[in-house]
Design a protein around this motif. Sequence first.
Motif, short mmCIF file in Angstrom:
data_model
loop_
_atom_site.label_atom_id
_atom_site.label_comp_id
_atom_site.label_asym_id
_atom_site.label_seq_id
_atom_site.Cartn_x
_atom_site.Cartn_y
_atom_site.Cartn_z
N ALA B 62 -36.92 -60.34 -8.28
CA ALA B 62 -36.42 -59.59 -7.31
C ALA B 62 -37.82 -58.97 -6.50
O ALA B 62 -37.81 -59.00 -5.21
N SER B 63 -38.77 -58.57 -7.22
CA SER B 63 -40.03 -57.96 -6.63
C SER B 63 -40.56 -59.07 -5.84
O SER B 63 -41.15 -58.55 -4.67
N LEU B 64 -40.83 -60.27 -6.37
CA LEU B 64 -41.45 -61.23 -5.65
C LEU B 64 -40.83 -61.60 -4.37
O LEU B 64 -41.21 -62.00 -3.20
N VAL B 65 -39.22 -61.69 -4.45
CA VAL B 65 -38.66 -62.11 -3.44
C VAL B 65 -38.90 -60.96 -2.40
O VAL B 65 -38.99 -61.21 -1.18
N ASP B 66 -38.75 -59.60 -2.63
CA ASP B 66 -38.82 -58.49 -1.68
C ASP B 66 -40.28 -58.58 -1.02
O ASP B 66 -40.28 -58.68 0.24
N CYS B 67 -41.15 -58.69 -1.78
CA CYS B 67 -42.80 -58.66 -1.13
C CYS B 67 -42.84 -59.83 -0.30
O CYS B 67 -43.63 -59.65 0.87
N HIS B 68 -42.56 -60.99 -0.68
CA HIS B 68 -42.76 -61.99 0.09
C HIS B 68 -41.78 -62.20 1.31
O HIS B 68 -42.35 -62.55 2.53
N GLY B 69 -40.96 -61.35 1.26
CA GLY B 69 -39.77 -61.45 2.52
C GLY B 69 -40.35 -60.53 3.39
O GLY B 69 -40.45 -61.12 4.56
N THR B 70 -40.93 -59.49 3.00
CA THR B 70 -41.26 -58.52 4.05
C THR B 70 -42.65 -58.74 4.64
O THR B 70 -42.76 -58.66 5.88
#
Lengths: 169, 169
Positions: B62-70
């Motif tokens: 979830a963290s990877l998805v979040d930071c890569h998304g922003t």
Amino acid sequence: MTEPAFQDQYPDDVSHCFGCGRLNDHGHQLKSRWDGDETVAWFRPEPYHTATPGFVYGGLIASLVDCHGTATAAAASHRAEGRPMGPDETLRFVTASLHVDFLRPTPLGGPLQVRGQVETLTARKAVVAVSVIADGTVCARGRVVAVRMPETMGATAGPAARIMEDAGS
Amino acid sequence: MTEPAFQDQYPDDVSHCFGCGRLNDHGHQLKSRWDGDETVAWFRPEPYHTATPGFVYGGLIASLVDCHGTATAAAASHRAEGRPMGPDETLRFVTASLHVDFLRPTPLGGPLQVRGQVETLTARKAVVAVSVIADGTVCARGRVVAVRMPETMGATAGPAARIMEDAGS
């Protein structure tokens, strides 16, 4: 006497989760318990768990929602079946899908309260609504779709993958 | 010469994120870059980032998805406006909502590829689809609704909260 946390009743071989496993020395070791018909966990982020200075980073909030959601699913299944949790018995759930709405920046410094409510529960699937609260204010709301972990998950991803795909979101 | 990562072009005061900030010594320091019209980041989980033994825990995914998304939202906004990223200029996005479908257990051991695709982009909001891939297999698919960070976020949560609520999910 305080009841043991749900996660402290998981069997050893499924107690290594970074978010909540009691056997993961590097991890968050989240502890979830009943509070009436809801569940609650408390967690104090470290000073380096920042988004921007002064606020908690979203990945940690997502982790709290995730692990509290699957723990709530396990506890609710036991309660529904009328049998106690225990190291030889405890049902373990994995996450099929996770959703988090970040309503406002979560202040970093104090403890966070994580609250869970079971929305739906079947023999193999639970949907749990989770709130993350700082100093009385709900900062994030999440939803976890949790499915029963197959016994084979430690050995092969196949059956787990099928169950997770079947569960949808 | 390799282009600098998006996160390495964030201004100093918004570079402390545990997931991706270059100034957070404890954090993951995710690095995202363009790969044609998509974005890509690589990340190798630590041995203790376990769900059950042998698999990556969902909170990290979830963290990877979040930071890569922003980060993808920031880079796409710059590309759309035709102006380069840079330490004095880079737009910064925060997450209004995060969704992750865990399609199958993610094997722990090798590097994970994180890929982003911009689905919608306006002046103040982006929706980014993100996949997490292990050894050629998509293990998780996510979606990030990212909104422009208000300049005041470091000082007060009020404006940020309003923007995040307006953005919906």
